[in-house]
Write an enzyme that holds these catalytic residues in place. Structure first.
Site, PDB file in Angstrom:
ATOM      1  N   LYS A 185     -83.963   5.031  21.167  1.00 62.61           N
ATOM      2  CA  LYS A 185     -84.456   4.880  19.696  1.00 62.61           C
ATOM      3  C   LYS A 185     -84.990   3.416  19.407  1.00 62.61           C
ATOM      4  O   LYS A 185     -86.100   3.308  18.901  1.00 62.61           O
ATOM      5  CB  LYS A 185     -83.307   5.398  18.793  1.00 62.61           C
ATOM      6  N   ARG A 203     -75.939   9.251  11.014  1.00 59.56           N
ATOM      7  CA  ARG A 203     -74.976   9.507  12.214  1.00 59.56           C
ATOM      8  C   ARG A 203     -73.933  10.750  11.949  1.00 59.56           C
ATOM      9  O   ARG A 203     -73.398  11.243  12.871  1.00 59.56           O
ATOM     10  CB  ARG A 203     -74.506   8.568  12.679  1.00 59.56           C
ATOM     11  N   ARG A 255     -78.188  -2.132  30.432  1.00 54.00           N
ATOM     12  CA  ARG A 255     -78.367  -3.014  29.635  1.00 54.00           C
ATOM     13  C   ARG A 255     -77.379  -4.025  29.266  1.00 54.00           C
ATOM     14  O   ARG A 255     -77.473  -5.170  28.905  1.00 54.00           O
ATOM     15  CB  ARG A 255     -78.737  -2.159  28.145  1.00 54.00           C
ATOM     16  N   ARG A 302     -73.436  -6.875  24.675  1.00 52.76           N
ATOM     17  CA  ARG A 302     -72.903  -5.977  23.935  1.00 52.76           C
ATOM     18  C   ARG A 302     -71.686  -5.491  24.697  1.00 52.76           C
ATOM     19  O   ARG A 302     -71.699  -4.737  25.503  1.00 52.76           O
ATOM     20  CB  ARG A 302     -74.032  -4.790  23.730  1.00 52.76           C
ATOM     21  N   ARG A 356     -69.036   6.982  23.270  1.00 57.93           N
ATOM     22  CA  ARG A 356     -70.130   7.214  22.196  1.00 57.93           C
ATOM     23  C   ARG A 356     -70.676   8.487  22.409  1.00 57.93           C
ATOM     24  O   ARG A 356     -71.163   9.148  21.198  1.00 57.93           O
ATOM     25  CB  ARG A 356     -71.066   5.977  22.379  1.00 57.93           C
TER      26      ARG A 356
END
Ligand code: B4P
Length: 188
Positions: free
Chosen positions: A14, A89, A128, A134, A146
């Site tokens: 996204k 969401r 990532r 993160r 998640r």
């Protein structure tokens, strides 16, 4: 005017695709994940609250998220429209977004969902996590949490907009250009 919800599980591309769409269509990009990370980076009360949820892979409560989204909409008027990335969401977030846009005389015009399987998501996010810093990308258990949050609370938002014929699913596997071309076709 285009008001696009870019939809899909965590790590579906996204944020990646949003930057290209913004430059081609002149839309304003609103990413609730980026807004939370900005607040966390500045150690604001909102950021500290959000961090407790994000680090566990859970969604931040609706009242916090919706208030932040409304402030962002108020501070970034754009007649060409918006890309909503990572919002809504939950169904209450979708209802709140519709009300906020309605009060501005506009509405959601498209929802495009990037379809990516769970194992590819885990691979992309762990990858990532090696460079992003993160915490939610560095632990496979958090990433799988998640995905469960997405299936439980977020995926019903697709059906919410499907009722009005706005939802479209596209294949989120392939090169960045291939996926952008699929989004471009879906927008036309
Ligand atoms: P987000 O910041 O929205 O995080 P994300 O879903 O992981 O990002 P995104 O999906 O945009 O990443 P992308 O695929 O582009 O949310 C983080 C957290 O914030 C949530 O878990 C939640 O706690 C909280 N939150 C945010 N919004 C909320 C809301 N509305 N309500 C409640 N809580 C909320 O990129 C992933 C990786 O894949 C990148 O490394 C990228 O390079 C790679 N990639 C992208 N496209 C690829 C491709 N085609 N092939 C291979 N790799 C690709």
């Amino acid at each position: 005017m285009i008001n696009l919800i870019l939809f899909g599980p965590p790590g579906s591309g996204k944020g990646t695709q949003a930057s290209t769409i913004v430059s081609k269509f002149g839309l304003t990009h609103i990413s609730t994940g980026d807004l939370f990370r900005y607040e966390i980076g500045n150690s604001t009360p909102l950021g500290l609250k959000a961090k407790a949820y994000m680090d566990k892979g859970e969604l931040v409560p609706d009242e916090v998220t919706i208030g932040m989204l409304e402030n962002k909409l108020n501070s970034t008027p754009n007649d060409k429209g918006y890309i909503f990335d990572g919002f809504p969401r939950t169904i209450p977030q979708a209802e709140a977004l519709d009300t906020l846009l309605d009060s501005r005389g506009t509405k959601i015009t498209h929802l495009i969902a990037l379809d990516v399987d769970d194992e590819e998501i885990v691979k992309r996010l762990l990858n990532r996590g090696k460079t992003s810093g993160r915490p939610d990308d560095q632990n496979e258990e958090v990433i799988r949490r998640r995905i469960v949050e997405y299936l439980d609370k977020t995926s019903p938002v697709y059906e919410f907009y499907e009722k009005t014929g706005l939802s479209q699913k596209i294949d989120g596997i392939g090169s960045l250009d291939e996926i952008f071309n699929r989004i471009y076709d879906a927008l036309h």
